[in-house]
Design a protein around this motif. Sequence first.
Motif, PDB file in Angstrom:
ATOM      1  N   LEU A 185       3.210  -1.405   5.190  1.00 11.36           N
ATOM      2  CA  LEU A 185       3.615  -1.838   6.524  1.00 11.36           C
ATOM      3  C   LEU A 185       2.916  -0.923   7.528  1.00 11.36           C
ATOM      4  CD1 LEU A 185       5.470  -3.734   8.160  1.00 11.36           C
ATOM      5  CD2 LEU A 185       7.256  -2.026   7.962  1.00 11.36           C
ATOM      6  N   ILE A 186       2.187  -1.523   8.468  1.00  8.84           N
ATOM      7  CA  ILE A 186       1.378  -0.764   9.419  1.00  8.84           C
ATOM      8  C   ILE A 186       1.910  -0.994  10.835  1.00  8.84           C
ATOM      9  CG2 ILE A 186      -0.956  -0.226  10.197  1.00  8.84           C
ATOM     10  CD1 ILE A 186      -0.606   0.030   7.173  1.00  8.84           C
ATOM     11  N   GLN A 187       2.063   0.094  11.594  1.00  7.08           N
ATOM     12  CA  GLN A 187       2.451   0.003  13.001  1.00  7.08           C
ATOM     13  C   GLN A 187       1.385   0.723  13.833  1.00  7.08           C
ATOM     14  OE1 GLN A 187       5.318  -1.450  14.880  1.00  7.08           O
ATOM     15  NE2 GLN A 187       3.547  -1.099  16.208  1.00  7.08           N
ATOM     16  N   TRP A 216      -0.927   8.693   8.426  1.00  7.14           N
ATOM     17  CA  TRP A 216      -1.449   8.173   9.688  1.00  7.14           C
ATOM     18  C   TRP A 216      -2.926   7.834   9.519  1.00  7.14           C
ATOM     19  CZ3 TRP A 216       1.609   7.580  14.042  1.00  7.14           C
ATOM     20  CH2 TRP A 216       2.872   8.190  14.001  1.00  7.14           C
ATOM     21  N   ARG A 217      -3.362   6.871  10.321  1.00  3.53           N
ATOM     22  CA  ARG A 217      -4.776   6.518  10.367  1.00  3.53           C
ATOM     23  C   ARG A 217      -5.319   6.801  11.753  1.00  3.53           C
ATOM     24  NH1 ARG A 217      -4.733   0.592   7.412  1.00  3.53           N
ATOM     25  NH2 ARG A 217      -4.220   1.334   5.307  1.00  3.53           N
ATOM     26  N   ILE A 220      -3.901   5.034  16.999  1.00  2.00           N
ATOM     27  CA  ILE A 220      -3.533   5.594  15.711  1.00  2.00           C
ATOM     28  C   ILE A 220      -2.552   4.626  15.051  1.00  2.00           C
ATOM     29  CG2 ILE A 220      -3.955   7.992  16.344  1.00  2.00           C
ATOM     30  CD1 ILE A 220      -1.023   8.302  16.932  1.00  2.00           C
ATOM     31  N   SER A 221      -2.380   4.744  13.757  1.00  9.45           N
ATOM     32  CA  SER A 221      -1.514   3.804  13.037  1.00  9.45           C
ATOM     33  C   SER A 221      -0.618   4.553  12.062  1.00  9.45           C
ATOM     34  CB  SER A 221      -2.347   2.768  12.278  1.00  9.45           C
ATOM     35  OG  SER A 221      -3.154   2.021  13.161  1.00  9.45           O
ATOM     36  N   GLU A 247      -7.895   9.193   7.473  1.00  8.17           N
ATOM     37  CA  GLU A 247      -6.489   9.099   7.115  1.00  8.17           C
ATOM     38  C   GLU A 247      -5.913  10.495   6.938  1.00  8.17           C
ATOM     39  OE1 GLU A 247      -5.735   6.602   3.806  1.00  8.17           O
ATOM     40  OE2 GLU A 247      -6.643   4.813   4.716  1.00  8.17           O
ATOM     41  N   GLN A 248      -4.664  10.655   7.334  1.00 11.32           N
ATOM     42  CA  GLN A 248      -3.972  11.929   7.177  1.00 11.32           C
ATOM     43  C   GLN A 248      -2.623  11.667   6.547  1.00 11.32           C
ATOM     44  OE1 GLN A 248      -4.061  14.790  10.439  1.00 11.32           O
ATOM     45  NE2 GLN A 248      -1.872  15.198  10.126  1.00 11.32           N
TER      46      GLN A 248
END
Length: 536
Positions: free
Chosen positions: A441-443, A484-485, A507-508, A490-491
């Motif tokens: 799930l990406i926000q 996070w992206r 950021i995502s 990516e982190q």
Amino acid sequence: MTISDRGTKGLGGPTRADVARGDEPRDWVSFVLNVGDPPDTRRGGGTYGYGKGVLYQISRAGTVIVHTRTMTASGPESRFIGICLGESMELADPQGRGRPYTGRHWWGDVGVEHVEPLVGVRATEVAESLGLPAFTGDDTGTDVVIVEPDFGDESDEETAQYLADAIAWNLWPIMLERRGMVRLVPRVRNRGVDIAVPMPEKTRGLRTFVAAYGRLEGEDNAEILMCGSPRKALGRLALERQLIPPYEPPPAAQDLGITTAPHHVCLMRAPELVVKYHPGPEPAGSNLAYAGVFRAFDEMDRTYAAAEPPTHDDWVFAQLEGRERTFVRTTFTRIRERLGGFARPAEVRSNSVNAPLGAVSNFLGPLVAAATGSGAASVPALGGSHDPFEQDRESQSGSVAKGAVGQGVALPASGRPSRRSASVRIEGEPYFEESEIGLLLIQDVVVIGDGPLAVHGLVGVTVADGSREQEPPEGSEQPVVMGWRLGSEEQQGDLLSLKAATAGQRISLVVKPVPDTITQLDVAVAREGRTASHGG
């Protein structure tokens, strides 16, 4: 169109149908000469009737060519013959008397009353002259050539892709890598160009069935379905629930009844080919899929085989009688009972709230991400004896709930935008993405202003009153912030610290959700001094 197999035993046995059956295999007789022979091998498939007839129906000439290589007492032997299935007719004999003919014709080594196949070198030479695939070494198998196939309005490319998809959706149980050397490795080629056949383990929709099939191997993960009167063990049923993003199944799957997210049980018996995808209750949301696999016990194989129509694509108990009819009818009753409980939304107990929940996030229809101006959930401390976010934080809630989208700049506790650090705004609705570890799930989040930024992602399960679940049931699966992206980077971890964020930067937040729950997403922003003092 040529259908080839290798590593099979070929069409062996006698080449005349009037030879006593005995112990010798009769594959040549069953496929080339007779119609409707029952299988004579363990876990055999059909009866060489309806399916074989399709080959002739597809051919505009009603003709197929068979080239096979099989083992005999004297070693490998090649056989070649042409077969036509046409209209019956009457022809006059030399005396002028009409004689009826069946309309079946053979091309081969013509005898007085019988057509034998070309064998050995003659068979190989004719096959090579027609450009058929060659047999090498001790290879055995069969090539069936459909002369002048009729694909209707479909192009060759479309037909090839349909065949590749149809192979996967009909034969996936015998294609699985876990079968090792005893598995089907299909290939589709159109005019020399390979067409990829979907891998069941990696194909959306199909892999849910593959997961359920895997459960059949474990004693604790599958259930034996029983008939009570007369008492009889029918087979094993395993169920699997997964999340899948929106997608349109390929035409080959739609022709089998899979038109949306799977909510079906795959029926199979001893040959482990797909008989039918039996539909169950619709899932709570379009992205929540569930699949089951029911495999009949081998000792029940003849009963279920007898329930199949000539197309072998269903089990029709009405065409049976007595105990067999009861067994097959009871099978569908037991499957319906199990699906009734499995497809219902999960029941979660939290803070004395007994709440049936739906699917993850926007699975429940017109639900949107609501961005609010204050924290929707407490943020755990990152270090020390107090929470650096507790007093001065800006939180963006991505909790999915009914209502309008509340966009805008998040405000700190003072009610005024901070000039010392950047802030964030949730951008749009959360969306789903497939990955090697399952559905994510990406926000998306947009940076407001320039300066240092420390942003914390939080997730939880929402209960009926809209709050975050505080006391998850023991052993229950929980959503997890994966990281996070930042563009292509990516982190990992739930905390992201940027020394110099810029306005408009995207950021995502990446979350691994839990099936059959509502996932609440929160994004909390800390002021520069507080966050920096605790590292992160």
